[in-house]
Design a protein around this motif. Structure first.
Motif, PDB file in Angstrom:
ATOM      1  N   UNK A  50     -10.136  84.864 -16.320  1.00 23.38           N
ATOM      2  CA  UNK A  50      -9.170  83.899 -15.791  1.00 23.38           C
ATOM      3  C   UNK A  50      -8.293  83.273 -16.865  1.00 23.38           C
ATOM      4  N   UNK A  51      -8.813  83.140 -18.068  1.00 19.88           N
ATOM      5  CA  UNK A  51      -8.060  82.477 -19.139  1.00 19.88           C
ATOM      6  C   UNK A  51      -7.374  83.463 -20.077  1.00 19.88           C
ATOM      7  N   UNK A  52      -7.239  84.697 -19.646  1.00 18.81           N
ATOM      8  CA  UNK A  52      -6.632  85.711 -20.509  1.00 18.81           C
ATOM      9  C   UNK A  52      -5.201  85.339 -20.880  1.00 18.81           C
ATOM     10  N   UNK A  53      -4.832  85.456 -22.158  1.00 17.52           N
ATOM     11  CA  UNK A  53      -3.429  85.346 -22.548  1.00 17.52           C
ATOM     12  C   UNK A  53      -2.713  86.642 -22.180  1.00 17.52           C
ATOM     13  N   UNK A  54      -1.434  86.739 -22.516  1.00 19.36           N
ATOM     14  CA  UNK A  54      -0.724  87.993 -22.240  1.00 19.36           C
ATOM     15  C   UNK A  54      -1.433  89.123 -22.990  1.00 19.36           C
ATOM     16  N   UNK A  89      10.896  90.494 -22.769  1.00 17.73           N
ATOM     17  CA  UNK A  89      11.917  89.477 -22.980  1.00 17.73           C
ATOM     18  C   UNK A  89      12.817  89.269 -21.779  1.00 17.73           C
ATOM     19  N   UNK A  90      12.871  90.245 -20.879  1.00 14.36           N
ATOM     20  CA  UNK A  90      13.757  90.129 -19.716  1.00 14.36           C
ATOM     21  C   UNK A  90      12.992  90.177 -18.401  1.00 14.36           C
ATOM     22  N   UNK A  91      11.675  90.147 -18.463  1.00 12.22           N
ATOM     23  CA  UNK A  91      10.876  90.196 -17.239  1.00 12.22           C
ATOM     24  C   UNK A  91      10.578  88.798 -16.724  1.00 12.22           C
ATOM     25  N   UNK A  92      10.276  88.714 -15.432  1.00  9.56           N
ATOM     26  CA  UNK A  92      10.151  87.410 -14.770  1.00  9.56           C
ATOM     27  C   UNK A  92       8.714  87.017 -14.454  1.00  9.56           C
ATOM     28  N   UNK A  93       7.739  87.820 -14.854  1.00  9.15           N
ATOM     29  CA  UNK A  93       6.346  87.486 -14.584  1.00  9.15           C
ATOM     30  C   UNK A  93       6.011  86.122 -15.174  1.00  9.15           C
ATOM     31  N   UNK A  94       5.407  85.254 -14.377  1.00 10.01           N
ATOM     32  CA  UNK A  94       5.147  83.874 -14.799  1.00 10.01           C
ATOM     33  C   UNK A  94       4.266  83.802 -16.035  1.00 10.01           C
ATOM     34  N   UNK A  95       3.317  84.735 -16.151  1.00  7.09           N
ATOM     35  CA  UNK A  95       2.424  84.696 -17.308  1.00  7.09           C
ATOM     36  C   UNK A  95       3.195  84.965 -18.589  1.00  7.09           C
ATOM     37  N   UNK A 112       1.293  89.034 -30.879  1.00  9.57           N
ATOM     38  CA  UNK A 112       0.722  87.987 -30.018  1.00  9.57           C
ATOM     39  C   UNK A 112       0.199  88.491 -28.684  1.00  9.57           C
ATOM     40  N   UNK A 113      -0.357  89.680 -28.669  1.00  8.67           N
ATOM     41  CA  UNK A 113      -0.976  90.207 -27.458  1.00  8.67           C
ATOM     42  C   UNK A 113      -2.485  90.343 -27.652  1.00  8.67           C
ATOM     43  N   UNK A 114      -3.226  90.094 -26.577  1.00 10.98           N
ATOM     44  CA  UNK A 114      -4.621  90.512 -26.538  1.00 10.98           C
ATOM     45  C   UNK A 114      -4.660  92.002 -26.240  1.00 10.98           C
ATOM     46  N   UNK A 115      -5.760  92.652 -26.598  1.00  9.33           N
ATOM     47  CA  UNK A 115      -5.904  94.089 -26.400  1.00  9.33           C
ATOM     48  C   UNK A 115      -7.059  94.343 -25.442  1.00  9.33           C
ATOM     49  N   UNK A 116      -6.771  95.089 -24.373  1.00 10.93           N
ATOM     50  CA  UNK A 116      -7.786  95.460 -23.389  1.00 10.93           C
ATOM     51  C   UNK A 116      -7.957  96.969 -23.425  1.00 10.93           C
ATOM     52  N   UNK A 117      -9.203  97.435 -23.402  1.00 17.30           N
ATOM     53  CA  UNK A 117      -9.478  98.869 -23.303  1.00 17.30           C
ATOM     54  C   UNK A 117     -10.608  99.073 -22.301  1.00 17.30           C
ATOM     55  N   UNK A 118     -10.970 100.352 -22.130  1.00 15.01           N
ATOM     56  CA  UNK A 118     -12.115 100.670 -21.289  1.00 15.01           C
ATOM     57  C   UNK A 118     -13.447 100.382 -21.938  1.00 15.01           C
TER      58      UNK A 118
END
Length: 278
Positions: free
Chosen positions: A67-71, A249-255, A102-108
């Protein structure tokens, strides 16, 4: 006029939990009785109604932990590539570059080209997330995962990838990686999710597949010509990450919008502490 038919008096109606049934005999036992009796069999552990609760539990656990995941960016790739392979090193470099952006990394969460991005993220003090799956030959999360979950069901796991990622990068991989790639492409193409950037890293590896998509699917009208623009194919880690940054930079996703208002990357320990409190 409908015939006047009287219900069979030998088949009385009876409530069984939420169901109303017509039956020809008395109930042998109640739900409470079967629950509380000693010596009951446990076949119910493998029945579909109980599986529904397990599935529900996987979604609840996933939503709760993440729930608290950053981008974040999800990286897909083969479990079979060993440390020391050039693709493994590229995966480590990718994990580091994503954290630097500044991204978190998710994998399998498994070995090989899942472990490599997790390792790069962890070594750069970024958030390294692994979403594992129960398989006969993969039963553990790699040691570079900071926040990990293990799933029984592929579809629950896939939902977590889609819900908590804002971009996807595919390193070389087999059937599992192809499944994940085409799942994401389908979801983006049909508008089921925001038009998140998708990158295929490795022009030589992916080139034959891209040629086939262009020469068969696009040429024969099975996909639209503009669908070829849904993904970028590159050999450059830097270009892959910059493509994602530019798209966001041009996307509208709230997160993503909220993330741009934060001056600093969310510290890993804060995310992990929030997950632990749940």
């Amino acid at each position: 006029m409908a015939p006047n038919i009287t219900p069979d008096p030998d088949k009385a109606r009876m409530l069984r939990g939420p169901m109303l049934l017509r039956t020809d005999g008395a109930k042998k036992s109640t739900y409470d009785q079967r629950l509380l009796e000693l010596g009951s069999d446990h076949d119910w552990l493998h029945a579909d109604p109980w599986r529904i609760l397990r599935i529900q539990g996987e979604f609840v656990s996933g939503f709760d932990a993440l729930a608290s995941m950053p981008k974040a960016v999800t990286v897909f790739g083969s479990a079979r590539i060993p440390e020391g392979h050039p693709w493994y090193q590229q995966g480590c470099d990718l994990g580091k570059a994503l954290v630097a952006a500044d991204y978190a990394v998710i994998t399998g969460g498994g070995p090989g080209l899942m472990e490599a991005p997790n390792r790069g993220a962890h070594e750069s003090d970024g958030l390294s997330v692994g979403l594992g799956i129960e398989l006969p030959h993969e039963q553990h999360l790699n040691k570079w995962v900071d926040l990990g979950l293990n799933f029984r069901y592929f579809f629950a796991r896939k939902t977590m990838f889609l819900k908590y990622s804002q971009a996807f990068i595919c390193l070389p991989g087999g059937f599992g990686t192809l499944d994940e790639l085409f799942e994401v492409l389908c979801m983006v193409q049909t508008g089921k999710v925001t038009n998140y950037p998708i990158v295929l890293l490795g022009t030589e590896f992916w080139g034959g597949l891209i040629d086939w998509i262009r020469e068969r699917l696009a040429a024969e009208g099975l996909i639209s010509p503009q669908d070829m623009d849904l993904f970028l194919v590159t050999d450059s880690v830097e270009e892959a990450v910059q493509h994602i940054v530019d798209a966001h930079g041009v996307m509208t996703d709230e997160r993503l919008a909220n993330a741009t208002q934060v001056d600093e990357y969310t510290p890993v320990h804060e995310v992990l502490e929030q997950a632990d409190r749940r």
